[in-house]
Design an enzyme around this catalytic site. Structure first.
Site, PDB file in Angstrom:
ATOM      1  CG  ASN A 136      -5.119  65.246  -3.506  1.00 43.62           C
ATOM      2  OD1 ASN A 136      -4.360  65.822  -4.293  1.00 43.62           O
ATOM      3  ND2 ASN A 136      -6.419  65.132  -3.720  1.00 43.62           N
ATOM      4  CG  MET A 164     -14.728  65.140   2.545  1.00 43.69           C
ATOM      5  SD  MET A 164     -14.244  66.543   1.521  1.00 43.69           S
ATOM      6  CE  MET A 164     -15.639  66.613   0.417  1.00 43.69           C
ATOM      7  CG  ASN A 209      -9.153  72.434   1.786  1.00 44.31           C
ATOM      8  OD1 ASN A 209      -9.121  71.210   1.962  1.00 44.31           O
ATOM      9  ND2 ASN A 209     -10.169  73.036   1.173  1.00 44.31           N
ATOM     10  CG  HIS A 260     -12.555  73.258  -3.342  1.00 38.25           C
ATOM     11  ND1 HIS A 260     -13.483  72.524  -2.622  1.00 38.25           N
ATOM     12  CD2 HIS A 260     -13.252  73.877  -4.331  1.00 38.25           C
ATOM     13  CE1 HIS A 260     -14.684  72.702  -3.155  1.00 38.25           C
ATOM     14  NE2 HIS A 260     -14.567  73.518  -4.181  1.00 38.25           N
ATOM     15  CG  ASP A 316     -14.476  74.756  -0.090  1.00 37.43           C
ATOM     16  OD1 ASP A 316     -13.562  74.076   0.408  1.00 37.43           O
ATOM     17  OD2 ASP A 316     -15.580  74.279  -0.402  1.00 37.43           O
ATOM     18  CB  ALA A 333      -4.746  69.004 -12.383  1.00 36.28           C
ATOM     19  CD  GLU A 334      -8.007  67.457  -6.575  1.00 34.39           C
ATOM     20  OE1 GLU A 334      -7.797  67.177  -5.390  1.00 34.39           O
ATOM     21  OE2 GLU A 334      -9.097  67.255  -7.127  1.00 34.39           O
TER      22      GLU A 334
END
Ligand code: GAR
Length: 215
Positions: free
Chosen positions: A13, A89, A106, A108, A144, A172-173
């Site tokens: 990412n 993390m 963030n 997730h 989260d 997709a992220e």
């Protein structure tokens, strides 16, 4: 907007954000990459792109408060306006999160509020959901949780293993995070009553990203 990206591992990412920020018209620049693990391979992406990067090894601190104090100071010293957690993390103290309220994102790998925490992909498969995905949200003290900026949906197929589903969601992220960051960096996404509202002029969301309503 000057941002930091916080990682703990592979950093795919991070790479997607580096690539997005390299475009001239992108409204954010990465001023710093931080890892809480010295051996995080994602640091190589920062190295290759010539972006300042630092390790703050959580194992060198006795308490979460001490780690968070150094993290806070490091971000402030680098004049960071927005921190983007990307596979970071690490549980952060309430105090730290409150100091970065509405200034920390963030990502997730689920459609929050479903499947918070760990082993997300296996839990989605075990639950028999037909659709899963990823969420970019502002960080709040509860893990989260927090106002959702944007989500991307992907199908869960009958033969999926956790690894196969993770790979589909990860792809997709990599579209979702730059898209959500753009909205925040342009000042188009703001938090009102703990929900994100989007002001006018939303860029077209590449499928399968879903947007909050105009507000
Ligand atoms: C990503 O799938 C991200 O959504 C997830 O960790 C992975 C990091 O991959 N984050 C969480 O589970 C946070 N709760 P990357 O290091 O290749 O970006």
């Amino acid at each position: 907007m000057r941002i930091a990206v916080l990682i703990s591992g592979r950093g795919s990412n991070l790479k997607a954000l580096i690539d997005a920020c390299a475009a001239e018209d992108f409204p954010a620049d990465i001023g710093l990459v931080l890892s809480n693990r010295p051996n995080a391979s994602g640091l190589l992406h920062a190295e290759e792109a010539g972006i300042p990067h630092k390790v703050i090894d959580h194992k060198e601190f006795k308490t979460r408060e001490e780690f968070d104090a150094v993290l806070h100071r490091t971000l402030e010293d680098a004049e960071i306006e927005l921190a983007c957690n990307a596979g970071f993390m690490r549980i952060l103290t309430d105090d730290f999160v409150n100091r970065w309220r509405d200034r920390m994102l963030n990502i997730h790998p689920s459609l929050l509020p479903a499947f918070k925490g760990l082993h997300v992909h296996q839990r989605a498969i075990d639950a028999g959901v037909r659709i899963s995905g990823a969420t970019v949200h502002f960080v709040r003290p509860e893990m989260d949780e927090g106002p959702i900026v944007a989500q991307a949906a992907v199908p869960v197929l009958p033969d999926d293993t956790a690894d196969v589903l993770a790979e589909r969601i990860l792809a997709a992220e990599h579209k979702l995070y730059p898209f959500a960051l753009r909205l925040v960096a342009e000042g188009k996404a703001r938090v009102a009553d703990e929900r994100v509202v989007i002001s006018d002029g939303i860029p077209d969301a590449p499928a399968p990203i879903f947007m909050p309503p105009l507000g």
